[in-house]
Write a protein that holds these residues in place. Structure first.
Motif, PDB file in Angstrom:
ATOM      1  N   UNK A 103      76.221 -47.807 -57.002  1.00  0.00           N
ATOM      2  CA  UNK A 103      77.011 -48.963 -57.438  1.00  0.00           C
ATOM      3  C   UNK A 103      77.157 -48.971 -58.959  1.00  0.00           C
ATOM      4  N   UNK A 104      76.114 -48.512 -59.656  1.00  0.00           N
ATOM      5  CA  UNK A 104      76.222 -48.434 -61.114  1.00  0.00           C
ATOM      6  C   UNK A 104      77.332 -47.482 -61.513  1.00  0.00           C
ATOM      7  N   UNK A 105      77.323 -46.272 -60.938  1.00  0.00           N
ATOM      8  CA  UNK A 105      78.328 -45.283 -61.317  1.00  0.00           C
ATOM      9  C   UNK A 105      79.722 -45.683 -60.860  1.00  0.00           C
ATOM     10  N   UNK A 106      79.826 -46.319 -59.690  1.00  0.00           N
ATOM     11  CA  UNK A 106      81.140 -46.769 -59.227  1.00  0.00           C
ATOM     12  C   UNK A 106      81.714 -47.780 -60.214  1.00  0.00           C
ATOM     13  N   UNK A 107      80.843 -48.716 -60.657  1.00  0.00           N
ATOM     14  CA  UNK A 107      81.297 -49.710 -61.620  1.00  0.00           C
ATOM     15  C   UNK A 107      81.772 -49.041 -62.904  1.00  0.00           C
ATOM     16  N   UNK A 108      80.969 -48.074 -63.390  1.00  0.00           N
ATOM     17  CA  UNK A 108      81.338 -47.391 -64.633  1.00  0.00           C
ATOM     18  C   UNK A 108      82.672 -46.668 -64.470  1.00  0.00           C
ATOM     19  N   UNK A 109      82.824 -45.946 -63.347  1.00  0.00           N
ATOM     20  CA  UNK A 109      84.052 -45.171 -63.158  1.00  0.00           C
ATOM     21  C   UNK A 109      85.261 -46.087 -63.090  1.00  0.00           C
ATOM     22  N   UNK A 110      85.153 -47.164 -62.299  1.00  0.00           N
ATOM     23  CA  UNK A 110      86.339 -48.011 -62.110  1.00  0.00           C
ATOM     24  C   UNK A 110      86.617 -48.834 -63.361  1.00  0.00           C
ATOM     25  N   UNK A 111      85.597 -49.546 -63.849  1.00  0.00           N
ATOM     26  CA  UNK A 111      85.813 -50.366 -65.038  1.00  0.00           C
ATOM     27  C   UNK A 111      86.185 -49.487 -66.226  1.00  0.00           C
TER      28      UNK A 111
ATOM     29  N   UNK B 212      89.629 -43.091 -55.829  1.00  0.00           N
ATOM     30  CA  UNK B 212      90.949 -43.455 -55.293  1.00  0.00           C
ATOM     31  C   UNK B 212      91.320 -44.880 -55.696  1.00  0.00           C
ATOM     32  N   UNK B 213      90.318 -45.776 -55.711  1.00  0.00           N
ATOM     33  CA  UNK B 213      90.577 -47.139 -56.184  1.00  0.00           C
ATOM     34  C   UNK B 213      90.971 -47.133 -57.649  1.00  0.00           C
ATOM     35  N   UNK B 214      90.282 -46.288 -58.446  1.00  0.00           N
ATOM     36  CA  UNK B 214      90.619 -46.218 -59.874  1.00  0.00           C
ATOM     37  C   UNK B 214      92.067 -45.766 -60.045  1.00  0.00           C
TER      38      UNK B 214
ATOM     39  N   UNK C 285      95.159 -47.970 -61.671  1.00  0.00           N
ATOM     40  CA  UNK C 285      95.974 -47.518 -62.797  1.00  0.00           C
ATOM     41  C   UNK C 285      97.442 -47.404 -62.432  1.00  0.00           C
ATOM     42  N   UNK C 286      97.726 -47.024 -61.197  1.00  0.00           N
ATOM     43  CA  UNK C 286      99.113 -46.724 -60.836  1.00  0.00           C
ATOM     44  C   UNK C 286      99.831 -47.837 -60.079  1.00  0.00           C
ATOM     45  N   UNK C 287      99.126 -48.915 -59.724  1.00  0.00           N
ATOM     46  CA  UNK C 287      99.746 -49.854 -58.781  1.00  0.00           C
ATOM     47  C   UNK C 287     100.924 -50.618 -59.369  1.00  0.00           C
ATOM     48  N   UNK C 288     101.015 -50.606 -60.711  1.00  0.00           N
ATOM     49  CA  UNK C 288     102.165 -51.284 -61.297  1.00  0.00           C
ATOM     50  C   UNK C 288     103.358 -50.341 -61.456  1.00  0.00           C
ATOM     51  N   UNK C 289     103.126 -49.042 -61.227  1.00  0.00           N
ATOM     52  CA  UNK C 289     104.185 -48.057 -61.468  1.00  0.00           C
ATOM     53  C   UNK C 289     105.102 -47.926 -60.254  1.00  0.00           C
TER      54      UNK C 289
ATOM     55  N   UNK D 258     102.391 -43.598 -54.012  1.00  0.00           N
ATOM     56  CA  UNK D 258     101.508 -42.435 -53.874  1.00  0.00           C
ATOM     57  C   UNK D 258     100.060 -42.892 -53.812  1.00  0.00           C
ATOM     58  N   UNK D 259      99.689 -43.799 -54.724  1.00  0.00           N
ATOM     59  CA  UNK D 259      98.294 -44.228 -54.769  1.00  0.00           C
ATOM     60  C   UNK D 259      97.944 -45.089 -53.560  1.00  0.00           C
TER      61      UNK D 259
END
Lengths: 658, 115, 201
Positions: free
Chosen positions: B77-85, C38-40, C44-48, C132-133
């Motif tokens: 969860x720590x790494x997921x938060x870092x990656x997404x945020x 995939x969420x990231x 990033x792309x959801x507005x494109x 795509x995303x």
């Protein structure tokens, strides 16, 4: 749109047309393979090869195979380096060198990709397979069959990469294939697809190994070996494998999305259509930075073992070493932007990552000082493993401070993608990763094979590598500061680079002779193996458990699992001269049977990859089915283990032969 | 037997709680409240349901048996938060500074045939 | 081969403590990172939308709610199948697993239907970075569901032929946490893609 079709997909005769140097490469590879096949046939060693090696689930055997592949890949990628250095030394003004520009792009892409994914990862997983079960007092890893699958996926990826030399071409987009260059529009050939699929396959293998070794370290330790009593190498592997499991899925996603862009016209990273090429760079480095720590942490662990063994002293600061490893693990996920300071983020973002990058130098520094403090007042034996370590201390520190300079965003604006950067990361990888694993090879060779390597040649090889590295890369630091960019295949006379490139070229030749000596060292040692035999099982007066059993270690490692109550248990036992092994302690135990299914999974993966690259749908489906069916068959397998009984002629300290 | 009943109650409790959380988030999303309020509350409801499912369906606890699973989960969860945020922060910053404005994209698209 | 309650319960306990389950759990954690990436990308792309429709315009909230409730219920039935193993009730185990399969298959068919509709209306994965995303995130989840469904069929065949053995019980235990994990991921897909999308994210 989907353009999978027919039995040949995109394959045609043109795929086999190459320039002169590529043809030499293909010829050498093919002749080597042919020679190996002929030798095996002539000496009637096929059955031996299959039953003793290819289908073996013994991690020591798997480890040796990883290392053999890795050394072959070092030779191949080293040849790439030789070609690049030659090109950069002579391709000035009206002279355009020995390779075309487009070929040069493929060479540096192949060099980086091969070195990182197959040479470095190969050496790493090889040594981890050999070292971890032995050092924790275990007979095997947690999932022996999965271990074999990981290795064979690694091989499948390697074969796919090397196929690109003979059939088609390779990516010219660098070892990380940034879009938009790597998109279909600007890389219309199959090269980037080869890159994607060989990494995808090898990456799954790495991920599975990550899971395997974490469970092994958590669950397979000998009784009494608490986490804080493990050898430092095992801790470093624990940290590295943690990074593997959390970083590699990012790579999987990112290169899959790139493949989808190329295959079905999605717009993840395209220049138009709502794509964002910068997101690729962001994601690939979110994987890429942990990757370099994945590579270096086990090397640090090996140095910890070697420094304490060859200084005849307990490792200084065990607890701080453990904390340093975990600090590095966590921090390595907080620095990745430093690879693209110049992409245009604001000062706040750049500044944050610049500071985090500097912070991550601290735990590394803690480790360096702990090694030095270990040496202080020790009784040092400057055998070749220690020479690799000394070379590491000097060269890694130089490269490291170059890294701290690069961590300052404004400085990086000048030095990004210059040869200064190239010199920096080669300093870290060669002196850190490569020297560490070379030292580990020498250190554990006797335990695996039963005889030591020729020391003199080992020492000379180390000297040549160290001197060669300095000769090859110090000029690159200077060139970078002079403004030379990386990946140049030609430049104007007025730049004034040529002299330094010539010096660098000489450096590569010196490194090459070092590598050559290492090959001679192995060959000579094999020939003289009776003379160099390790009769005691403890050739270095070692500290850790593996030196308590005979050399070569039996496939099951320990007839009786050792009981551990402290760090360096074996060393302590030697000092107190206690006799631990009792005949009555030996109970029969199960060991895994050989399995050919790993090979099938690799064959299926190669078919899938090749089909994906050349858009041959049928082949890809067949490959996928082979993989799935093999997995299902494996779960149906009833006979996966056999009982091992040690006979009454077992002598304490020396194992019975299988 | 006790264990089975306990597990059964865990599942029923977890299931009903998740239904409530899901329906709450759904009905909230159909209202016309302020944008950021909705985002935060829906997000919070998601995280609560996440924790409920992890505890009651995946049976993650602080017991010694579960320690290894818990540790790996927390680090994840720590790494997921870092990656997404981290990615959102970085890409937002880069997009604002580096990407062409909507106006220029639209004018480009209008000037090209067939778009 | 017949078992008792204690035997099957101890098989479950043994399975849950096994190295295999720990390894499988760690694999699920890596899958979380996969979905996080995939969420990231989606974030990033959801507005494109590149001139095309946005999520707000495309997604039907009631449809997504139906999918969510179906999957949530299937997560429950999956748990109940494990409880049936503890009670040594092979019939119930199979029934609950079939129920899970049915619900899971309905979920998947609903999703395929939605994808198909988007595709034929010209809003396929090639339309924009956003789409795509969307397809990659939700599609990857769907692929995992498909793998789970196939796994369920294989396990049902196993258990019919071999009954409760250490191996079959271990298989069910792994499938069960895999299926729970898929619902966990869906919480976020539902919340971020559909609900927040509807709100106008």
């Amino acid at each position: 749109m989907m353009i999978y079709s027919s039995l040949l997909g995109l394959l045609n005769v043109d795929a086999f047309r190459h320039d002169f140097i590529q043809n030499i490469g293909v010829t050498v590879m093919s002749l080597s393979a042919l020679f190996a096949v002929l030798a095996l046939t002539y000496f009637k060693k096929w059955k031996w090869l299959f039953s003793e090696w290819l289908t073996s689930l013994d991690p020591k055997r798997i480890g040796v195979m990883y290392i053999v592949v890795a050394l072959l890949m070092i030779t191949k990628a080293g040849t790439d380096a030789l070609i690049m250095r030659t090109q950069q030394a002579i391709s000035v003004g009206s002279n355009h060198g020995i390779v075309s520009s487009s070929h040069y792009q493929q060479i540096f892409s192949s060099h980086g990709t091969t070195m990182i994914f197959f040479a470095a990862m190969g050496l790493m997983f090889g040594l981890i397979n050999i070292g971890v079960p032995l050092l924790i007092g275990s007979r095997d890893v947690a999932f022996p069959f999965l271990n074999s699958v990981s290795f064979w996926l690694f091989v499948a990826g390697m074969v796919l990469l090397n196929t690109s030399l003979a059939i088609g071409d390779f990516s010219g987009a660098g070892w990380l294939a940034y879009p938009p260059l790597s998109e279909l529009q600007f890389s219309p050939t199959v090269g980037v697809d080869y890159w994607i699929w060989s990494l995808q396959i090898a990456g799954i293998g790495s991920l599975l190994s990550g899971i395997n070794f974490i469970v092994t370290i958590l669950r397979n330790r000998a009784k009494g070996m608490n986490l804080m009593k493990m050898p430092m190498f095992v801790w470093s592997v624990f940290g590295s494998m943690t990074l593997v499991i959390f970083a590699f899925p990012i790579l999987t996603v990112t290169i899959t999305l790139l493949y989808l862009d190329r295959l079905i016209g999605t717009h993840f990273f395209t220049a138009g259509g709502g794509g964002n090429a910068m997101m690729y760079v962001n994601l690939i480095w979110a994987w890429g930075h942990p990757e370099v720590y994945i590579l270096v942490l086990p090397a640090f662990g090996i140095f910890s073992e070697i420094v304490s063994t060859f200084s005849r002293k307990r490792l200084f600061g065990y607890t701080s070493m453990v904390w340093a490893i975990w600090a590095i693990v966590i921090l390595s996920f907080t620095v990745w932007l430093h690879h693209f300071f110049t992409m245009g983020a604001g000062a706040d973002v750049n500044g944050f990552f610049g500071i985090m990058t500097m912070i991550i130098a601290v735990p590394t520094g803690v480790k360096i000082f702990n090694w030095l403090f270990t040496m202080f007042r020790g009784k040092i034996n400057f055998a070749s493993p220690m020479l690799w370590f000394i070379g590491f201390i000097v060269l890694f520190s130089i490269g490291g401070v170059a890294g701290v300079l690069l961590a300052v965003p404004p400085a990086d604006f000048q030095l990004h993608n210059s040869l200064f950067l190239v010199a920096h990361f080669h300093s870290m990888i060669v002196s850190g990763v490569l020297f560490g694993y070379f030292a580990g090879l020498t250190y554990w060779f006797p335990k695996v094979f039963g005889f030591k390597l020729n020391e003199t040649l080992g020492k000379y090889a180390a000297y040549l590598w160290i001197i060669g590295f300095m000769t090859a890369f110090i000029p690159l630091y200077v060139l970078g500061l002079m403004g030379a960019t990386r990946r140049m295949d030609h430049y104007d006379v007025s730049m004034g680079y040529q002299q330094l490139f010539i010096v660098a070229g000489i450096g590569v030749l010196i490194i090459g002779s070092g590598l050559f000596l290492q090959i001679v060292q192995v060959a000579l040692s094999v020939i003289k193996r009776k003379e160099y035999a390790d009769r005691t099982g403890d050739p270095w007066n070692g500290r850790t458990l593996e030196w308590s059993i005979k050399s070569p270690a039996p496939s099951y490692n320990y007839a009786v699992i050792p009981e551990v109550s402290q760090i360096d248990q074996f060393w302590e036992d030697k000092q107190s001269d206690s006799d631990k092994l009792q005949l009555k302690d030996i109970k029969p135990f199960n060991m895994p049977n050989n399995s050919y299914k790993g090979l099938f999974i690799a064959a299926g993966s190669f078919a899938l990859g090749f089909g994906a690259v050349w858009h041959i749908l049928l082949l890809a489906i067949v490959g996928l089915l082979i993989i799935l069916i093999t997995i299902i068959l494996r779960t149906l397998d009833e006979n996966t283990e056999s009982l091992v009984v040690i006979d009454s002629h077992y002598n304490a300290g020396l194992g019975a032969n299988k | 037997m006790n264990n089975i009943n306990q597990r059964f109650m865990n599942y029923i409790f977890g299931y009903l709680t998740c239904i409530i959380l899901t329906l709450s988030a759904y009905f909230l999303a159909t209202t016309k409240s302020s944008f950021w309020y909705l985002i935060w509350v829906i997000g919070l409801l998601a995280i609560v349901q996440f924790i409920v499912q992890v505890c009651f369906f995946l049976h993650l606890s602080f017991r010694k048996d579960d320690r290894a699973r818990l540790m790996v989960f927390l680090v994840m969860t720590l790494f997921v938060t870092i990656i997404i945020v981290g990615s959102i922060w970085i890409m937002n910053n880069l997009n604002n500074r580096m990407m062409p404005s909507t106006k220029s994209v639209n004018s480009y698209m209008n000037s090209q045939d067939g778009l | 081969m017949s078992n008792t309650n204690e035997q099957t319960t101890s098989m479950i306990v043994h399975a849950e403590k096994s190295k295999t389950l720990l390894g499988f759990w760690i694999y699920l954690m890596t899958d979380c990172i996969l979905f996080a990436s995939l969420f990231a990308v989606y974030a990033v792309l959801h507005k494109n939308t590149f001139g095309g429709p946005s999520g707000q315009q495309l997604f039907s909230l009631p449809y997504a709610l139906l999918q969510t409730l179906i999957l949530l219920t299937s997560s429950l039935t999956s748990g109940l199948s494990i409880l049936s193993i503890r009670k040594n009730d092979i019939k119930k185990t199979i029934y609950w697993t079939i129920a899970t399969f049915g619900l899971g298959l309905s979920f998947l068919l609903l999703e395929i239907n939605e994808f198909h509709k988007l595709y034929i209306e010209g809003n396929g994965w090639q339309r924009s970075g956003f789409l795509s995303s969307y397809f990659s995130l939700v599609g990857t989840h769907g692929l995992h569901i498909l793998v789970g469904l196939i796994w369920m069929l294989i396990l049902i065949i196993f258990i019919v032929k071999k009954g409760f053995t250490k191996k079959t019980v271990k298989g069910f235990t792994m499938l069960n946490i895999f299926w729970h994990f898929l619902d966990v991921i869906w919480i976020f897909i539902f919340s971020v893609v559909y609900l927040m999308g509807h709100v106008g994210l």
